[in-house]
Design a protein around this motif. Structure first.
Motif, short mmCIF file in Angstrom:
data_model
loop_
_atom_site.label_atom_id
_atom_site.label_comp_id
_atom_site.label_asym_id
_atom_site.label_seq_id
_atom_site.Cartn_x
_atom_site.Cartn_y
_atom_site.Cartn_z
N CYS A 282 0.89 -1.16 0.00
CA CYS A 282 0.00 0.00 0.00
C CYS A 282 0.93 1.21 0.00
N HIS A 283 0.42 2.41 0.27
CA HIS A 283 1.34 3.48 0.65
C HIS A 283 0.76 4.23 1.83
N LEU A 284 1.63 4.38 2.83
CA LEU A 284 1.20 4.95 4.10
C LEU A 284 1.24 6.47 4.10
N CYS A 285 1.81 7.03 3.04
CA CYS A 285 2.00 8.49 3.01
C CYS A 285 0.74 9.23 2.57
N HIS A 286 0.91 10.53 2.45
CA HIS A 286 -0.01 11.51 1.89
C HIS A 286 -0.49 12.52 2.92
N GLN A 287 -1.24 13.47 2.38
CA GLN A 287 -1.66 14.63 3.17
C GLN A 287 -2.69 14.22 4.23
N ASN A 292 -9.06 8.14 1.67
CA ASN A 292 -9.05 7.10 0.64
C ASN A 292 -7.63 6.91 0.12
N ASP A 293 -6.93 8.02 -0.10
CA ASP A 293 -5.56 8.00 -0.63
C ASP A 293 -4.59 8.41 0.46
N ASN A 294 -3.95 7.46 1.17
CA ASN A 294 -4.14 6.05 1.04
C ASN A 294 -4.25 5.39 2.41
N PRO A 330 6.34 4.86 2.28
CA PRO A 330 5.95 6.07 1.56
C PRO A 330 5.94 5.72 0.07
N GLU A 331 4.94 6.24 -0.64
CA GLU A 331 4.65 5.73 -1.99
C GLU A 331 5.87 5.73 -2.91
N ILE A 332 6.07 4.62 -3.58
CA ILE A 332 7.08 4.38 -4.62
C ILE A 332 8.50 4.59 -4.09
N PHE A 455 -12.18 13.76 -4.53
CA PHE A 455 -11.52 14.45 -3.41
C PHE A 455 -10.03 14.11 -3.30
N ILE A 456 -9.51 13.32 -4.21
CA ILE A 456 -8.10 12.90 -4.13
C ILE A 456 -7.19 14.12 -3.99
N HIS A 457 -6.20 13.99 -3.10
CA HIS A 457 -5.16 15.01 -2.92
C HIS A 457 -5.73 16.37 -2.50
N THR A 458 -6.84 16.36 -1.75
CA THR A 458 -7.38 17.62 -1.22
C THR A 458 -7.73 17.44 0.26
ZN LIG Z 1 -2.01 9.90 -4.19
#
Ligand SMILES: [Zn+2]
Length: 687
Positions: A282-287, A292-294, A330-332, A455-458
């Motif tokens: 998966c990826h545990l990162c993001h804002q 949902n992401d992620n 963290p993604e990739i 709503f991705i990345h917001t």
């Molecule tokens: Zn993303």
């Protein structure tokens, strides 16, 4: 003789009685008892709880928020009985390389406030209340200045006749590109961005969303950028157009600095260490909130860890022979780091289940859930494992919604009763599965992903958009697919072969329909040839589940023969229609490239562009605009294997993905050669 007869007729009678009285099996791949153990244990409510917990954290790569998320997941994974749970650290220092990835710096944000000055000062953006308000990789600032509108702010013409020096620019283009033009090139103080989100059918319909933005993580000279909604930007633009002076005070405490990428991992030990590993990713990162992401993918593989660890511990499921590994990177970037350090482990990976955005309630997010196939360069049995368990879950959900038949409904105590808005989808890129399936590593993925999510990345990607029932259903597909693949031996390989052969025949028929629609017989023949080759390779991949067995190998070879017979028949049918005389093959490009074994991994790694970094800036450098990009570029390199010549690669690309200009492929391979990623091997003799 008569005794034997008696026995066999009794046996037949028993079989007939049993057949009349029982339901058909739920799936062909797992006994009902095992599948039911999984479905009874799965909890979408628990997965949603994890999403809510992660949703408190701003989980930017190599930042304190990510570290807290890693600690949280590691604690839960230990509670749930995973073994060897730990957090691995990899320098994020702007220098260290991990195969084809060069690390960037970490980021430590503490505060960031943008205030409009005047008689009653108004706060426009505040990191402490909404972390996406401050773009990632902003640095310390304390500036009072006025605002100037530069439109998109990404090209020369946006700045014509405008003096931005020392000012904050209001811009709608990609925030890192705006920073480059306005701050790095023209001395602006910083950026106020209303960069829009990725394009979907609902673009522009949500003017109050604030997008998560990032400056270049390689540019230590970054000043700062604040992010605002489209509605707020329009209001500021209108006032500037009326000649108003807007005075702003920006105060930022944040630093780009060497820290670590962190990857959480844990394992369920199998009984046979030599049998390889099945991975959940998966990826545990993001804002923040990034539900949902992620958080959804991180939470749902954690739920699969809980389900499988518990059922195996309580002996409701036999311990599988393969290890089952769980990774939260963290993604990739994190996956690249992990692969560089654990090449021996990667060599043992049989398949991966990668979850990216798996919980969006379609009524809110407009999400369609996809079980996404492997790329054409990596045909695999994994696609049909996903098809079997996906169909079981999708069909059960539909019957519940349509007929009130809840037998296979997999409904959460805290979720909806909707059917799944879901499909089986051709290969798409965009997350860690790109690393696994890359031509250096060859680990086939079952990729589970929502697209779109408006709503991705917001700031709007909140836990309230998640449906616990959907999470539970995805957890069931994940746990049953992973457990099957971790346990499979000769008997399972035999059943799976039937699935791959039967479903492969359906795909061959679809290819034949496409071939008939081509007016150019050569293109038609190529579509049939490539489609059959894909299915033969998918059957071959089953041998990895039972590598020592001659029986499995012989069965696979027999089925491949049958596919080839179908292929020959399809060729003849196409010739019947077009006339056999119509075939005139053109000249072939016989150059054969091979990979440089020292450069493992893809070219496009999160924020890092390997080609741009390695092809010296020449006036005619193709690097700023590579001849191929996206899936075609990824696949062109994946297909370089020291055996296929350029024409062979072109045939695979056109057969699987549609028209590709051969010149672009040739130019891209030359560019890869200049970057030192591939070398010319030899010329194959003309056939
Ligand atoms: Zn993303």
């Amino acid at each position: 003789m008569s005794k034997l007869l008696t026995i066999s007729s009794t046996a037949i009678a028993i079989l007939l009685t049993a057949a009349a009285g029982t339901q058909p099996a739920k799936t062909s791949l797992l006994p009902d008892s095992q599948l039911t153990a999984i479905t009874s244990e799965a909890s979408g409510a628990l997965a949603k709880d994890t999403i809510i917990a992660l949703g408190h954290l701003h989980r930017v790569h190599a930042s304190p928020g990510f570290h807290q998320a890693a600690e949280y997941i590691a604690d839960r994974a230990r509670d749930y009985g995973l073994e060897e749970v730990h957090i691995e650290s990899f320098p994020a220092d702007g220098k260290t390389t991990y195969n084809s990835f060069k690390a960037y710096l970490g980021w430590e944000p503490k505060s960031g406030v943008l205030t409009e000055l005047g008689e009653s000062p108004q706060v426009i953006a505040d990191f402490s209340k909404m972390p996406v308000a401050l773009a990632d990789y902003s640095n310390d600032a304390d500036v009072t200045t006025d605002l100037i509108d530069v439109g998109a702010g990404t090209s020369e013409k946006d700045y014509a006749g405008k003096d931005v020096k020392g000012r904050i620019v209001l811009a709608g283009g990609n925030v890192a590109a705006v920073h480059h033009e306005a701050v790095d090139q023209r001395g602006a103080a910083g950026v106020l961005s209303y960069q829009p989100n990725q394009v979907t059918g609902w673009s522009g319909d949500y003017p109050d969303l604030v997008r998560w933005g990032h400056l270049s993580p390689y540019n230590t000279a970054n000043k700062f950028a604040f992010m605002i909604s489209l509605r707020k930007a329009r209001e500021l633009q209108a006032r500037l157009n009326h000649g108003e002076i807007i005075k702003l005070h920006a105060e930022v405490s944040a630093q780009m600095k060497p820290t670590n990428f962190e990857v959480v991992t844990g394992i369920i030990r199998g009984t046979d260490p030599a049998a390889g590993e099945i991975v959940y990713s998966c990826h545990l990162c993001h804002q923040k909130p990034g539900a949902n992401d992620n958080a959804s993918g991180a939470a749902t593989i954690l739920e699969d860890a809980r389900i499988l660890a518990r059922l195996i511990r309580e002996k409701k499921l036999p311990r599988p022979k393969r290890n089952i590994r769980f990774l939260w990177p963290p993604e990739i970037a994190g996956t690249m780091c992990y692969f560089a350090r654990h090449a021996d482990e990667v060599a043992k990976m049989v398949a991966v289940i990668h979850m990216d955005m798996v919980g969006g309630d379609p009524k809110l997010t407009h999400a369609i859930f996809h079980l996404t196939r492997t790329p054409a360069s990596l045909p695999s049995f994994t696609n049909d494992v996903a098809a079997v368990f996906g169909s079981y879950v999708y069909d059960g959900a539909r019957r519940a919604a349509m007929d009130g038949d809840f037998t296979n409904a997999n409904i959460s105590t805290e979720g909806s009763k909707e059917m799944m808005l879901a499909d089986f989808h051709d290969f798409t890129m965009g997350s860690d599965h790109d690393v696994y399936q890359e031509g250096s590593f060859h680990v086939p993925a079952i990729y589970m992903n929502d697209w779109p999510d408006v709503f991705i990345h917001t700031n709007g990607d909140v836990p309230a958009n998640m449906d616990a029932t959907k999470l539970q259903r995805v957890a069931v597909i994940g746990a049953s697919s992973g457990y099957f693949m971790a346990s499979a031996g000769e008997a399972e390989a035999k059943i799976l072969m039937g699935e791959v052969f039967a479903r492969g025949g359906e795909r061959q028929s679809q290819a034949l329909r496409r071939a008939f629609a081509e007016s150019d017989i050569l293109k038609g023949l190529n579509i049939i040839k490539q489609s059959t080759e894909q299915e033969r390779s998918a059957l071959d991949s089953i041998k990895s589940l039972d590598p020592q067995s001659k029986t499995t190998s012989d069965r696979v070879e027999d089925l491949k023969q049958r596919l080839s017979m179908r292929e020959a028949e399809a060729f003849m049918a196409l010739r019947d229609i077009h006339g056999a005389d119509a075939i005139h093959e053109g000249p072939k490009l016989l150059q054969v490239y091979k990979r440089n074994p020292k450069v493992l991994g893809g070219m496009d790694i999160y924020y890092y562009d390997y080609i741009k970094d390695h092809v010296p800036e020449a006036p005619n450098s193709a690097a700023p605009a590579p001849p191929l990009d996206g899936t075609l570029a990824y696949e062109a390199l994946n297909l370089v294997d020291g055996k296929r010549n350029v024409s062979d690669i072109h045939h695979v690309l056109t057969g699987a993905y549609g028209p590709v200009e051969i010149k672009k492929l040739v130019d891209y391979l030359k560019l890869l050669e200049r970057a030192g990623v591939v070398t010319l091997a030899e010329r194959t003799s003309a056939k």
